[in-house]
Each structure stands twice: as structure tokens, then as C-alpha cells.
Design a protein around this motif. Structure first.
Motif, PDB file in Angstrom:
ATOM      1  N   TYR A 158       1.096  29.109  -7.555  1.00  0.00           N
ATOM      2  CA  TYR A 158      -0.271  28.966  -7.571  1.00  0.00           C
ATOM      3  C   TYR A 158      -0.974  27.436  -7.486  1.00  0.00           C
ATOM      4  O   TYR A 158      -0.331  26.728  -7.700  1.00  0.00           O
ATOM      5  CB  TYR A 158      -0.714  29.399  -8.803  1.00  0.00           C
ATOM      6  CG  TYR A 158      -0.455  30.934  -9.412  1.00  0.00           C
ATOM      7  CD1 TYR A 158      -1.312  31.787  -8.823  1.00  0.00           C
ATOM      8  CD2 TYR A 158       0.370  31.125 -10.108  1.00  0.00           C
ATOM      9  CE1 TYR A 158      -1.183  33.319  -9.192  1.00  0.00           C
ATOM     10  CE2 TYR A 158       0.814  32.435 -10.480  1.00  0.00           C
ATOM     11  CZ  TYR A 158      -0.144  33.386  -9.751  1.00  0.00           C
ATOM     12  OH  TYR A 158       0.296  34.572 -10.540  1.00  0.00           O
ATOM     13  N   GLN A 159      -2.046  27.410  -6.646  1.00  0.00           N
ATOM     14  CA  GLN A 159      -2.677  26.011  -6.315  1.00  0.00           C
ATOM     15  C   GLN A 159      -3.530  25.844  -7.623  1.00  0.00           C
ATOM     16  O   GLN A 159      -4.755  26.480  -7.486  1.00  0.00           O
ATOM     17  CB  GLN A 159      -3.235  25.962  -5.168  1.00  0.00           C
ATOM     18  CG  GLN A 159      -2.346  25.997  -3.839  1.00  0.00           C
ATOM     19  CD  GLN A 159      -1.549  24.661  -3.627  1.00  0.00           C
ATOM     20  OE1 GLN A 159      -2.128  23.877  -4.280  1.00  0.00           O
ATOM     21  NE2 GLN A 159      -0.820  24.847  -2.874  1.00  0.00           N
ATOM     22  N   GLU A 214     -13.727  19.262   1.246  1.00  0.00           N
ATOM     23  CA  GLU A 214     -12.853  20.191   1.532  1.00  0.00           C
ATOM     24  C   GLU A 214     -12.055  20.485   0.534  1.00  0.00           C
ATOM     25  O   GLU A 214     -11.569  21.687   0.021  1.00  0.00           O
ATOM     26  CB  GLU A 214     -12.179  20.098   2.637  1.00  0.00           C
ATOM     27  CG  GLU A 214     -12.832  20.048   4.057  1.00  0.00           C
ATOM     28  CD  GLU A 214     -12.104  19.717   5.119  1.00  0.00           C
ATOM     29  OE1 GLU A 214     -10.732  19.630   5.017  1.00  0.00           O
ATOM     30  OE2 GLU A 214     -12.726  19.663   6.435  1.00  0.00           O
ATOM     31  N   TYR A 216     -12.755  19.695  -2.767  1.00  0.00           N
ATOM     32  CA  TYR A 216     -13.579  20.600  -3.907  1.00  0.00           C
ATOM     33  C   TYR A 216     -13.741  21.782  -3.637  1.00  0.00           C
ATOM     34  O   TYR A 216     -13.634  22.694  -4.256  1.00  0.00           O
ATOM     35  CB  TYR A 216     -14.681  19.892  -3.884  1.00  0.00           C
ATOM     36  CG  TYR A 216     -14.643  18.419  -4.724  1.00  0.00           C
ATOM     37  CD1 TYR A 216     -13.493  17.954  -5.321  1.00  0.00           C
ATOM     38  CD2 TYR A 216     -16.044  17.537  -4.555  1.00  0.00           C
ATOM     39  CE1 TYR A 216     -13.355  16.655  -5.798  1.00  0.00           C
ATOM     40  CE2 TYR A 216     -15.584  16.459  -5.189  1.00  0.00           C
ATOM     41  CZ  TYR A 216     -14.648  15.900  -5.973  1.00  0.00           C
ATOM     42  OH  TYR A 216     -14.605  14.685  -6.576  1.00  0.00           O
ATOM     43  N   SER A 217     -13.616  22.387  -2.314  1.00  0.00           N
ATOM     44  CA  SER A 217     -13.967  23.960  -2.030  1.00  0.00           C
ATOM     45  C   SER A 217     -12.501  24.555  -2.182  1.00  0.00           C
ATOM     46  O   SER A 217     -12.694  25.571  -2.715  1.00  0.00           O
ATOM     47  CB  SER A 217     -14.375  23.833  -0.471  1.00  0.00           C
ATOM     48  OG  SER A 217     -15.359  23.250  -0.088  1.00  0.00           O
ATOM     49  N   GLN A 218     -11.439  23.990  -2.028  1.00  0.00           N
ATOM     50  CA  GLN A 218     -10.216  24.656  -2.284  1.00  0.00           C
ATOM     51  C   GLN A 218     -10.256  24.521  -3.895  1.00  0.00           C
ATOM     52  O   GLN A 218      -9.681  25.689  -4.353  1.00  0.00           O
ATOM     53  CB  GLN A 218      -9.189  23.994  -1.938  1.00  0.00           C
ATOM     54  CG  GLN A 218      -9.121  23.733  -0.314  1.00  0.00           C
ATOM     55  CD  GLN A 218      -8.049  23.020   0.285  1.00  0.00           C
ATOM     56  OE1 GLN A 218      -7.276  22.549  -0.379  1.00  0.00           O
ATOM     57  NE2 GLN A 218      -7.918  22.783   1.682  1.00  0.00           N
ATOM     58  N   CYS A 219     -10.663  23.604  -4.625  1.00  0.00           N
ATOM     59  CA  CYS A 219     -10.463  23.844  -6.131  1.00  0.00           C
ATOM     60  C   CYS A 219     -11.505  24.779  -6.703  1.00  0.00           C
ATOM     61  O   CYS A 219     -11.094  25.606  -7.763  1.00  0.00           O
ATOM     62  CB  CYS A 219     -10.717  22.379  -6.628  1.00  0.00           C
ATOM     63  SG  CYS A 219      -9.578  20.928  -6.156  1.00  0.00           S
ATOM     64  N   GLU A 220     -12.608  25.155  -6.096  1.00  0.00           N
ATOM     65  CA  GLU A 220     -13.459  26.037  -6.496  1.00  0.00           C
ATOM     66  C   GLU A 220     -12.984  27.310  -6.274  1.00  0.00           C
ATOM     67  O   GLU A 220     -13.330  28.199  -6.994  1.00  0.00           O
ATOM     68  CB  GLU A 220     -14.780  25.815  -5.804  1.00  0.00           C
ATOM     69  CG  GLU A 220     -15.877  26.735  -6.047  1.00  0.00           C
ATOM     70  CD  GLU A 220     -16.392  26.438  -7.538  1.00  0.00           C
ATOM     71  OE1 GLU A 220     -16.971  27.553  -7.851  1.00  0.00           O
ATOM     72  OE2 GLU A 220     -16.351  25.569  -7.994  1.00  0.00           O
ATOM     73  N   ALA A 221     -12.262  27.458  -5.013  1.00  0.00           N
ATOM     74  CA  ALA A 221     -11.576  28.798  -4.693  1.00  0.00           C
ATOM     75  C   ALA A 221     -10.564  29.244  -5.642  1.00  0.00           C
ATOM     76  O   ALA A 221     -10.346  30.277  -5.883  1.00  0.00           O
ATOM     77  CB  ALA A 221     -11.435  28.818  -3.376  1.00  0.00           C
ATOM     78  N   ASN A 222      -9.589  27.897  -6.257  1.00  0.00           N
ATOM     79  CA  ASN A 222      -8.528  28.437  -7.127  1.00  0.00           C
ATOM     80  C   ASN A 222      -9.061  28.343  -8.574  1.00  0.00           C
ATOM     81  O   ASN A 222      -8.095  28.061  -9.354  1.00  0.00           O
ATOM     82  CB  ASN A 222      -7.495  27.488  -6.462  1.00  0.00           C
ATOM     83  CG  ASN A 222      -6.863  28.033  -5.218  1.00  0.00           C
ATOM     84  OD1 ASN A 222      -6.130  28.811  -5.109  1.00  0.00           O
ATOM     85  ND2 ASN A 222      -7.348  27.258  -4.218  1.00  0.00           N
ATOM     86  N   ARG A 223     -10.360  28.157  -8.990  1.00  0.00           N
ATOM     87  CA  ARG A 223     -10.716  28.104 -10.271  1.00  0.00           C
ATOM     88  C   ARG A 223     -10.269  28.946 -11.269  1.00  0.00           C
ATOM     89  O   ARG A 223     -10.045  28.576 -12.368  1.00  0.00           O
ATOM     90  CB  ARG A 223     -12.045  27.625 -10.542  1.00  0.00           C
ATOM     91  CG  ARG A 223     -12.942  28.875  -9.977  1.00  0.00           C
ATOM     92  CD  ARG A 223     -14.343  28.825 -10.400  1.00  0.00           C
ATOM     93  NE  ARG A 223     -15.138  29.724 -10.086  1.00  0.00           N
ATOM     94  CZ  ARG A 223     -16.629  29.705 -10.217  1.00  0.00           C
ATOM     95  NH1 ARG A 223     -17.197  29.076 -10.759  1.00  0.00           N
ATOM     96  NH2 ARG A 223     -17.287  31.118 -10.077  1.00  0.00           N
ATOM     97  N   TYR A 225      -7.419  30.101 -11.397  1.00  0.00           N
ATOM     98  CA  TYR A 225      -5.853  29.606 -12.114  1.00  0.00           C
ATOM     99  C   TYR A 225      -6.052  28.532 -12.759  1.00  0.00           C
ATOM    100  O   TYR A 225      -4.827  27.844 -13.209  1.00  0.00           O
ATOM    101  CB  TYR A 225      -5.052  29.480 -10.868  1.00  0.00           C
ATOM    102  CG  TYR A 225      -5.067  30.621  -9.640  1.00  0.00           C
ATOM    103  CD1 TYR A 225      -4.933  31.989 -10.295  1.00  0.00           C
ATOM    104  CD2 TYR A 225      -5.281  30.420  -8.611  1.00  0.00           C
ATOM    105  CE1 TYR A 225      -4.880  32.935  -9.410  1.00  0.00           C
ATOM    106  CE2 TYR A 225      -5.132  31.627  -7.493  1.00  0.00           C
ATOM    107  CZ  TYR A 225      -5.165  32.604  -7.792  1.00  0.00           C
ATOM    108  OH  TYR A 225      -5.204  33.875  -6.972  1.00  0.00           O
TER     109      TYR A 225
END
Length: 231
Positions: A158-159, A214, A216-223, A225
Motif C-alpha cells: 500500500y502507498q 500531484e 498531495y493528490s496521490q496522498c488524498e487518493a490513498n488516505r 490507508y
């Protein structure tokens, strides 16, 4: 204190004398150039606080270590600039890195002065002309507060978004600026590329700021986990 040659002979012969073993341990503890009772030098900004508390008088006659080569009391010394200079340096060529950074500051100054002269009078107060201030603003705007970390849970990876420490966020910001500079057209000289990146980042624009958003967007998509952070 036994010499290194005597100690080597004792070790090679597996000497069992307790005095030799004691000398070996003492020699290991004295590898530092300065004994333990030598104190670290006190910076100028810290001396006033020690003088007010009365602790400075107790340190006056104590043996003091010399300051490191990269430490100075000069008002022109900037730790962040020196750190950025070390990241620019390649293969130990620090003099070349200094020239590149100095030329970059000249390019930034010239570009900002030209922009200042072309701007209307009411907008001139918002234009920063100091290259060092522009460097600080660029790094501050590029610093991420979150990053992704790979965490393995069972057979799945998981990221996971995790907060970033201040020192690492500064490292990422400076590293991204240099990488974005190296990713530009190689026909343009390095100071021109770096000056453009610094000016864009100081205005909260450019490729490095886009890369941070970008992330931050990835962190938001993986929140979802985020709880795997404590595994």
C-alpha cells in the motif's frame, strides 16, 4: 598510552595481560582529536542569552573546540544557502558549485530588476529583488508536508501517506528544484535554468510546485490507508 604498533603486536599475539587490554580500550576512547572535556563553540546569537543567565562566565576559561569550516559569524552566512550549494555540487567540485550559484543569483537579480522596471508603480512593492529571499521563498513553497511510503500488509503493498519532517521536506524541495532544472533544455546553461525555476517557485508556480500538488493528490487518493502508517 600505548602506541598503535604496540597495540597491534599485543593483538596479534593474543596478549592476555590486563594492562594491555586496558591500554587498547583507552586508545579506542581517544580516537577523537579533542578530549571529552573540550566544549563546543558557542554561536554569537547564543552568547547573549548565556550572558544574561550568567552561564557565559563559567565557560570563559574552559578549553573550546575550534569551529567547523562551514560555520562562521558573518552576517552574510546563510545555512540554507550552504545546504543548497552542497546539493548542487557534484564530484566534490565545490568551487564550481559556488560559481554556478553566484551566477544564478545574478540572473535572478537581473530578471527581477527588469520585471521591476516594466511593472506599474503600484505593483513594484510586491516584487522581491533579493535573490536569497527568492531562494528561501522558493524552497518554502516547494516543501511538501506529506509523502507516500510503501507499507506491505500481507501480500499487498500500500502507498500510505505520512507526514514529513522539516529537514526531509527541505531536502525534497531542494532536490526537486535541481532535478527540474536538469530536466530542462540542456542547450540552456545551468544558471539560466535554475534561476527560472527559483523565480517560478517563489511565485508558487512552476513544475516543482505542480509536482508537490500531484503528490498531495496521490496522498488524498490513498488516505484510506493512512492507518497502516503504524504497522
Amino acid at each position: 598510552m600505548a602506541s598503535l604498533r604496540t597495540i597491534a603486536v599485543c593483538l596479534s599475539r593474543s596478549c592476555s595481560r590486563p594492562t594491555c587490554r586496558l591500554k587498547i580500550l583507552q586508545n579506542d576512547r581517544s580516537y577523537s582529536q579533542f578530549p571529552k572535556y573540550f566544549i563546543d563553540p558557542v554561536r554569537r546569537e547564543d552568547q547573549e542569552a548565556l550572558e544574561k543567565s550568567g552561564e557565559l562566565a563559567a565557560l570563559t576559561h574552559l578549553p573550546t573546540k575550534p569551529a567547523f569550516a562551514n560555520e562562521t559569524s558573518s552576517e552574510f552566512h546563510d545555512p540554507l544557502e550552504q545546504k543548497f550549494l552542497n546539493y548542487i555540487m557534484r564530484k566534490g567540485k565545490k568551487e564550481l558549485a559556488r560559481k554556478l550559484l553566484a551566477t544564478t543569483f545574478e540572473k535572478v537579480k537581473m530578471a527581477q530588476i527588469e520585471r521591476y522596471n516594466k511593472a506599474p508603480s503600484e505593483e513594484r512593492d510586491n516584487i522581491e529583488l533579493n535573490p536569497r529571499t527568492i531562494l528561501h521563498n522558493a524552497i518554502e513553497n516547494c516543501r511538501p508536508s506529506l509523502e507516500l511510503k510503501k507499507v506491505k500488509k500481507g501480500s499487498q503493498v500500500y502507498q500510505v501517506p505520512i507526514p514529513v519532517a522539516e529537514t526531509r521536506s527541505k531536502f525534497l524541495a531542494m532536490n526537486w528544484l535541481i532535478k527540474a532544472c536538469n530536466g530542462r533544455d540542456k542547450k540552456v546553461c545551468f544558471p539560466d535554468r535554475l534561476s527560472s525555476e527559483l523565480i517560478d517557485a517563489s511565485l508558487n508556480q512552476g513544475r516543482v510546485v505542480s509536482r508537490k500538488m500531484e503528490l498531495y493528490s496521490q496522498c488524498e487518493a490513498n488516505r484510506a490507508y493512512a492507518h497502516f502508517r503504524w504497522l
